[in-house]
Design a protein around this motif. Sequence first.
Motif, PDB file in Angstrom:
ATOM      1  N   LEU A 170       0.848  -1.188   0.000  1.00 57.44           N
ATOM      2  CA  LEU A 170       0.000   0.000   0.000  1.00 57.44           C
ATOM      3  C   LEU A 170       0.886   1.241   0.000  1.00 57.44           C
ATOM      4  CD1 LEU A 170      -2.781   1.365   0.208  1.00 57.44           C
ATOM      5  CD2 LEU A 170      -2.582   1.164   2.704  1.00 57.44           C
ATOM      6  N   VAL A 171       0.784   2.040  -1.050  1.00 57.02           N
ATOM      7  CA  VAL A 171       1.502   3.306  -1.132  1.00 57.02           C
ATOM      8  C   VAL A 171       0.499   4.431  -0.923  1.00 57.02           C
ATOM      9  CG1 VAL A 171       2.888   4.839  -2.572  1.00 57.02           C
ATOM     10  CG2 VAL A 171       3.249   2.361  -2.674  1.00 57.02           C
ATOM     11  N   ILE A 172       0.762   5.260   0.065  1.00 51.53           N
ATOM     12  CA  ILE A 172      -0.132   6.363   0.427  1.00 51.53           C
ATOM     13  C   ILE A 172       0.570   7.672   0.085  1.00 51.53           C
ATOM     14  CG2 ILE A 172      -1.366   7.494   2.314  1.00 51.53           C
ATOM     15  CD1 ILE A 172      -1.346   4.754   3.741  1.00 51.53           C
ATOM     16  N   ARG A 173      -0.045   8.471  -0.775  1.00 55.20           N
ATOM     17  CA  ARG A 173       0.539   9.737  -1.200  1.00 55.20           C
ATOM     18  C   ARG A 173      -0.242  10.903  -0.607  1.00 55.20           C
ATOM     19  NH1 ARG A 173       4.518   9.428  -4.674  1.00 55.20           N
ATOM     20  NH2 ARG A 173       4.841   7.490  -5.855  1.00 55.20           N
ATOM     21  N   GLY A 174       0.497  11.800  -0.011  1.00 55.06           N
ATOM     22  CA  GLY A 174      -0.103  13.009   0.528  1.00 55.06           C
ATOM     23  C   GLY A 174       0.494  14.241  -0.121  1.00 55.06           C
ATOM     24  N   LYS A 175       0.775  15.252   0.691  1.00 53.80           N
ATOM     25  CA  LYS A 175       1.387  16.484   0.203  1.00 53.80           C
ATOM     26  C   LYS A 175       2.469  16.894   1.196  1.00 53.80           C
ATOM     27  CE  LYS A 175       0.283  21.308  -0.947  1.00 53.80           C
ATOM     28  NZ  LYS A 175      -0.804  22.348  -0.978  1.00 53.80           N
ATOM     29  N   SER A 176       3.679  16.971   0.721  1.00 52.44           N
ATOM     30  CA  SER A 176       4.808  17.272   1.586  1.00 52.44           C
ATOM     31  C   SER A 176       4.722  18.690   2.137  1.00 52.44           C
ATOM     32  CB  SER A 176       6.120  17.088   0.821  1.00 52.44           C
ATOM     33  OG  SER A 176       7.227  17.323   1.665  1.00 52.44           O
ATOM     34  N   GLY A 177       5.323  18.888   3.306  1.00 51.99           N
ATOM     35  CA  GLY A 177       5.312  20.222   3.891  1.00 51.99           C
ATOM     36  C   GLY A 177       6.177  20.286   5.138  1.00 51.99           C
ATOM     37  N   HIS A 178       6.250  21.450   5.737  1.00 48.92           N
ATOM     38  CA  HIS A 178       7.043  21.659   6.948  1.00 48.92           C
ATOM     39  C   HIS A 178       6.273  21.120   8.147  1.00 48.92           C
ATOM     40  CE1 HIS A 178       9.506  23.511  10.008  1.00 48.92           C
ATOM     41  NE2 HIS A 178      10.333  24.014   9.082  1.00 48.92           N
ATOM     42  N   ALA A 179       6.993  20.458   9.053  1.00 49.38           N
ATOM     43  CA  ALA A 179       6.346  19.888  10.225  1.00 49.38           C
ATOM     44  C   ALA A 179       5.681  20.949  11.099  1.00 49.38           C
ATOM     45  CB  ALA A 179       7.383  19.123  11.054  1.00 49.38           C
ATOM     46  N   ALA A 180       6.161  22.190  11.015  1.00 50.26           N
ATOM     47  CA  ALA A 180       5.575  23.267  11.823  1.00 50.26           C
ATOM     48  C   ALA A 180       4.249  23.765  11.261  1.00 50.26           C
ATOM     49  CB  ALA A 180       6.561  24.426  11.922  1.00 50.26           C
ATOM     50  N   HIS A 181       3.950  23.382  10.028  1.00 45.90           N
ATOM     51  CA  HIS A 181       2.719  23.858   9.390  1.00 45.90           C
ATOM     52  C   HIS A 181       1.942  22.689   8.794  1.00 45.90           C
ATOM     53  CE1 HIS A 181       4.550  27.790   9.897  1.00 45.90           C
ATOM     54  NE2 HIS A 181       5.619  27.366   9.223  1.00 45.90           N
ATOM     55  N   PRO A 182       1.488  21.742   9.618  1.00 45.75           N
ATOM     56  CA  PRO A 182       0.827  20.539   9.101  1.00 45.75           C
ATOM     57  C   PRO A 182      -0.460  20.841   8.349  1.00 45.75           C
ATOM     58  CG  PRO A 182       0.556  20.714  11.482  1.00 45.75           C
ATOM     59  CD  PRO A 182       1.546  21.744  11.094  1.00 45.75           C
ATOM     60  N   HIS A 183      -1.084  21.985   8.644  1.00 41.64           N
ATOM     61  CA  HIS A 183      -2.344  22.316   7.971  1.00 41.64           C
ATOM     62  C   HIS A 183      -2.138  22.599   6.478  1.00 41.64           C
ATOM     63  CE1 HIS A 183      -0.434  26.112   8.990  1.00 41.64           C
ATOM     64  NE2 HIS A 183      -1.180  26.700   8.052  1.00 41.64           N
ATOM     65  N   ALA A 184      -0.906  22.912   6.105  1.00 45.09           N
ATOM     66  CA  ALA A 184      -0.610  23.193   4.703  1.00 45.09           C
ATOM     67  C   ALA A 184      -0.143  21.954   3.947  1.00 45.09           C
ATOM     68  CB  ALA A 184       0.454  24.294   4.621  1.00 45.09           C
ATOM     69  N   ALA A 185      -0.092  20.858   4.645  1.00 47.27           N
ATOM     70  CA  ALA A 185       0.334  19.602   4.031  1.00 47.27           C
ATOM     71  C   ALA A 185      -0.781  18.568   4.166  1.00 47.27           C
ATOM     72  CB  ALA A 185       1.604  19.094   4.703  1.00 47.27           C
ATOM     73  N   VAL A 186      -0.577  17.408   3.568  1.00 47.98           N
ATOM     74  CA  VAL A 186      -1.451  16.242   3.769  1.00 47.98           C
ATOM     75  C   VAL A 186      -0.540  15.099   4.203  1.00 47.98           C
ATOM     76  CG1 VAL A 186      -3.051  14.608   2.720  1.00 47.98           C
ATOM     77  CG2 VAL A 186      -3.091  17.020   2.025  1.00 47.98           C
ATOM     78  N   ASP A 187      -0.666  14.694   5.447  1.00 47.84           N
ATOM     79  CA  ASP A 187       0.319  13.818   6.065  1.00 47.84           C
ATOM     80  C   ASP A 187       0.047  12.333   5.766  1.00 47.84           C
ATOM     81  OD1 ASP A 187       2.111  12.491   7.707  1.00 47.84           O
ATOM     82  OD2 ASP A 187       1.907  13.937   9.338  1.00 47.84           O
ATOM     83  N   PRO A 188       0.883  11.689   4.945  1.00 53.57           N
ATOM     84  CA  PRO A 188       0.669  10.283   4.633  1.00 53.57           C
ATOM     85  C   PRO A 188       1.045   9.359   5.787  1.00 53.57           C
ATOM     86  CG  PRO A 188       2.691  11.019   3.607  1.00 53.57           C
ATOM     87  CD  PRO A 188       2.060  12.235   4.234  1.00 53.57           C
TER      88      PRO A 188
END
Length: 391
Positions: A194-212
């Motif tokens: 199972l490969v889960i793809r999200g959206k990379s981002g800074h750990a300090a701003h998780p709302h701007a990313a999609v955490d796989p």
Amino acid sequence: MTANDPSRRIRDAAAAIEARLVAIRRDIHAHPELAFEEVRTAGIVAAELARLGIAHRTGLGGTGVLGVIEGGRRGPTLAIRADMDALPIAEETGLPYASTVAGKMHACGHDIHTATLLGVAEVLKDLAPMLAGRVLLVFQPAEEVLQGAAAMIADGAAEGIDLALGFHNQPDIAVGRFGFAPGACLAASDRFDLVIRGKSGHAAHPHAAVDPIVAAAAFVAQAQTVVSREIRPIHPAVVTIGSFQGGATYNIIPERAALKGTVRTLHAEARELAEAAIRRLATGLETTMRVQCALDYQRMVPPLVNDERVLRPVLGAVRAQFGELIEEGEPSMGSEDFSAFAALAPAAHLRIGSGAPGRADRLHNAQYQPDERCIALGVQALSRAAVEMLA
């Protein structure tokens, strides 16, 4: 013992070749080969069959060998299978014949199996005139990756079989004893990536990313409910996540996470339910966690089912040869691609005790040391079973 009782003849024949079989086993043990790499081992097998005057073919399924013993009268075809491959384990036994190949070891006793079937070949070659039918000696590669049986079958190794007999050394059974489990004795084995793809981002701003990783963690937790809440409690099943990979450092939410898992079941209904549930959970992540999921679900081998039409005469043969030295055990959630042969013809799988006195060995262990006396004992049991089934 009656005049037609082969007990002593088989016992004496096995004793006469025991030292040679142990030497062959130790040679193979010192030179382990992984799945589909068993070139040297197959060469030893072919040379031994040639020495015995047994017709054989090589290269089946890549590195498999198939020997044929024709009986004195017409009858059914019995396939007896032994696996030949080793494991990617670094040996720690310290034995004088320990593996000479770094990172590879016969930690499951397939060297024992190969030597045992060579012994069966020699005994049955001598007993061939009393057999009604023929024996196929199947020396199979790649059992550990559950692909060798299918590869040999695709190359014709199972053509015309009417009965099949498999076996495995069993360290939790004392040497000199034998075991079995009625019905489904080994589990179906399926696997998934199972490969889960999200959206990379800074750990300090998780709302701007999609955490796989969070999505993958949710899947791992939900997958445990497949067994506990979807499959009947009386149907054994296992769902295990064996690999979880995602990210590389402390403060970056990665683009992707990847999981590898295995599903083991003994019943067809549970197998269907488990696959459907895994697929549904992966699809649900896309909605609930805003990720994209790519699921590769592969059915590997079916359950191995002991057919009473074969199991009964096999157990009778063991008792006739050894007396009451056989014990009924429980099914295992381990898997065996001998089930591919069992799917084509009635089959049975015999457990041959290999536990050495004073040891508590386990299969797939870097210090595994089966009691080599199980080789000649296995030769007796399997040869007697063949004689009884082809009487």
